[in-house]
Design a protein around this motif. Structure first.
Motif, PDB file in Angstrom:
ATOM      1  N   ALA A 199       0.815  -1.220   0.000  1.00  0.00           N
ATOM      2  CA  ALA A 199       0.000   0.000   0.000  1.00  0.00           C
ATOM      3  C   ALA A 199       0.847   1.270   0.000  1.00  0.00           C
ATOM      4  N   GLY A 201       6.806   5.824  11.667  1.00  0.00           N
ATOM      5  CA  GLY A 201       5.856   4.965  10.957  1.00  0.00           C
ATOM      6  C   GLY A 201       4.687   4.604  11.860  1.00  0.00           C
ATOM      7  N   VAL A 202       3.543   4.409  11.225  1.00  0.00           N
ATOM      8  CA  VAL A 202       2.363   3.983  11.986  1.00  0.00           C
ATOM      9  C   VAL A 202       2.483   2.499  12.331  1.00  0.00           C
ATOM     10  N   GLY A 203       3.123   1.744  11.429  1.00  0.00           N
ATOM     11  CA  GLY A 203       3.381   0.334  11.748  1.00  0.00           C
ATOM     12  C   GLY A 203       4.182   0.230  13.042  1.00  0.00           C
ATOM     13  N   TYR A 241      -4.917  -5.266   8.374  1.00  0.00           N
ATOM     14  CA  TYR A 241      -3.508  -5.030   7.991  1.00  0.00           C
ATOM     15  C   TYR A 241      -2.614  -5.891   8.907  1.00  0.00           C
ATOM     16  N   CYS A 289      -8.650   0.445  13.260  1.00  0.00           N
ATOM     17  CA  CYS A 289      -8.127   0.844  11.955  1.00  0.00           C
ATOM     18  C   CYS A 289      -9.243   1.583  11.224  1.00  0.00           C
ATOM     19  N   ASN A 302      -8.274  -0.934   6.570  1.00  0.00           N
ATOM     20  CA  ASN A 302      -7.533  -1.700   5.572  1.00  0.00           C
ATOM     21  C   ASN A 302      -7.654  -3.170   5.951  1.00  0.00           C
ATOM     22  N   ASP A 307      -5.459   3.807  14.351  1.00  0.00           N
ATOM     23  CA  ASP A 307      -4.589   3.962  13.176  1.00  0.00           C
ATOM     24  C   ASP A 307      -5.404   4.657  12.091  1.00  0.00           C
ATOM     25  N   VAL A 315      -4.062   6.218   9.321  1.00  0.00           N
ATOM     26  CA  VAL A 315      -3.105   6.557   8.266  1.00  0.00           C
ATOM     27  C   VAL A 315      -3.786   6.767   6.905  1.00  0.00           C
ATOM     28  N   HIS A 316      -4.975   6.177   6.709  1.00  0.00           N
ATOM     29  CA  HIS A 316      -5.683   6.350   5.426  1.00  0.00           C
ATOM     30  C   HIS A 316      -6.719   7.478   5.471  1.00  0.00           C
ATOM     31  N   ASN A 318       0.144   9.739   9.463  1.00  0.00           N
ATOM     32  CA  ASN A 318       1.389   9.839   8.700  1.00  0.00           C
ATOM     33  C   ASN A 318       1.062  10.380   7.317  1.00  0.00           C
ATOM     34  N   SER A 352       2.635   9.718   4.930  1.00  0.00           N
ATOM     35  CA  SER A 352       3.260   8.733   4.036  1.00  0.00           C
ATOM     36  C   SER A 352       2.289   8.183   3.000  1.00  0.00           C
ATOM     37  N   LYS A 353       1.068   7.870   3.415  1.00  0.00           N
ATOM     38  CA  LYS A 353       0.119   7.280   2.465  1.00  0.00           C
ATOM     39  C   LYS A 353      -0.364   8.340   1.478  1.00  0.00           C
ATOM     40  N   ALA A 366       6.402   7.066   2.287  1.00  0.00           N
ATOM     41  CA  ALA A 366       6.654   6.014   3.282  1.00  0.00           C
ATOM     42  C   ALA A 366       8.149   5.749   3.474  1.00  0.00           C
ATOM     43  N   ARG A 372      10.203   7.395   6.487  1.00  0.00           N
ATOM     44  CA  ARG A 372      10.069   6.910   7.867  1.00  0.00           C
ATOM     45  C   ARG A 372       9.667   8.012   8.854  1.00  0.00           C
TER      46      ARG A 372
END
Ligand SMILES: Cc1ncc(COP(=O)(O)O)c(C=O)c1O
Length: 400
Positions: free
Chosen positions: A33, A92-94, A118, A166, A170, A198, A200-201, A230, A232-233, A238, A241
């Motif tokens: 993703a 990172g969200v991860g 996810y 989430c 995802n 989370d 992130v989306h 983030n 990042s998406k 991404a 970091r």
């Protein structure tokens, strides 16, 4: 106003891209993703200037760039009045999922989540000696629905300490409504379960629906939650970091900060800069990106449902991900993955990597130029038609 060209095709091979490095050149990757779009021009310009400076020693962010930029984005896009001091950096969200599990639960505790999900949602508890408890989403009349009775029975377990939420979700593309968020929050309050949301989306939401940050709903929910974000998406960063975890609760935030500091999860000046420029100067990019993605998703959903035998898909409410129901092909999951790779020559994520509910599903990432998406869909159509012609007979029963 800058116009971003989302139709531009950029060759990503040879750039250490996870998505593009994993498969032979004749396979079109539509899995991991991230998007295949260039990030916004102001981010590229700022990074070039910083790179030309040429010295990359240890970084210290005296100005609180990530904190201020996160507060700005949350306020201007979601009407959530975040103070910069509520934001803690996370690479990172991860990473935030894993850090939250170790910071807010003890070995042997339970971590609840809505599945399919996810994969790091269940690997974070597993790698930390905690147990992941799944509350499966149900396919209902109005899309994916939360089984609140089932969810409550999991949250009520004495060892359940954390809900990893989430939203947007995802892989299903579900956007939780205000009512669903409030009901989820009430259950967490009732059973003393903390929430890491989370989000992130959050920028990829379509139609009249609006993303609502979980923690923004009430002071009571803010007191039991942290929100992970983030750029990042949204801005395709991404690789740099970055990430931010927001909480107005001082005890939760400081516990989280201690865990991040303890693990020496530092920031880089390139990441800081990209984060700041994206969130403070690039709203225009998102305003152009979201309709482009909606166009991609409309095109893919119509194409799949009208032309591809054996596969069906619903329109996601959010994200750029399509959760393809491939059960009509009647293939075992192993064969399904092979079928896409070897016969269709597209790389998708196996539904089973998102939990057992993903049996018979595959996830397709539609964040690419439309011509690339059309090429991927045409490959899948050709393979499915050839398969249907060869098979003729009804599909056998599904097995893992
Ligand atoms: C729901 C969700 N959370 C977290 C991540 C990872 O985010 P980050 O790159 O910030 O670690 C992803 C990436 O696919 C995701 O889909």
């Amino acid at each position: 106003m800058i116009q971003h060209d989302f139709d531009e095709i950029t060759d990503r091979r040879g750039t250490d891209s996870e998505k593009w490095n994993n498969y032979p050149p004749d396979v079109l990757p539509m899995w991991v993703a991230d998007s295949d779009f260039k990030c916004p021009a102001p981010v590229i310009e700022a990074l070039l200037e910083r790179v030309r400076h040429g010295v990359f020693g240890y970084c210290k962010d005296d100005l609180g760039k990530i904190e201020k930029a996160s507060a700005h984005w949350m306020r201007t896009r979601f009407g959530w009045d975040v103070r910069p001091e509520w934001v803690v950096f996370s690479p990172g969200v991860g990473t935030a999922l894993s850090v939250a599990v170790s910071a807010f639960t003890n070995p042997g505790d339970y971590v609840v989540m809505m599945t399919p999900i996810y994969p790091p949602f269940f690997t974070a508890p597993a790698f930390n000696g905690r147990k992941a408890l799944s509350s499966p989403l149900q396919a209902g009349k109005n899309g994916w629905e939360i089984d609140f009775d089932g969810l409550e029975s999991l949250l009520a377990e004495a060892r359940s300490k954390l809900l990893l939420l989430c939203n947007p979700h995802n892989p299903t593309g579900k956007l939780l409504s205000e009512g669903e968020l409030l009901r989820t929050g009430e259950l967490c309050l009732k059973h003393h379960v903390l929430v890491l949301s989370d989000e992130v989306h959050c920028d990829y939401v379509f139609g009249d629906r609006k993303h609502i940050p979980f923690s923004s709903l009430s002071p009571e929910l803010a007191d039991i939650s942290l929100t992970a974000i983030n750029p990042s998406k949204t801005f395709n960063l991404a690789d740099l970091r970055t990430g931010g975890v927001i909480s107005s609760s001082t005890p939760l935030r400081e516990r989280y900060r201690t865990a991040v500091t303890n693990a020496k999860l530092g920031r880089s000046s390139l990441g800081l800069l990209a984060y700041e420029v994206a969130y403070t100067q690039c709203a225009y990019y998102v305003d152009q990106l979201v309709p482009y993605i909606k166009g991609n998703l409309d095109c893919a959903v119509d194409y799949i449902n009208e032309r591809i035998p054996g596969i069906s898909v619903g329109m996601p409410e959010a994200t750029y991900l399509l959760w393809l129901d491939c059960r009509g092909l009647g293939l075992s999951q192993k064969r399904l993955v092979e079928f896409f790779l070897r016969e269709a020559k597209v790389a998708l994520n196996s539904g089973l990597s998102f939990g057992p509910e993903g049996l018979g599903f595959m996830r397709l990432n539609a964040a690419c130029p439309r011509a690339v998406l059309r090429e991927g869909l045409a490959r899948i159509e050709r393979a499915c038609r050839a398969f249907a012609d060869k098979r003729g007979a009804p599909p056998p029963a599904l097995k893992a």
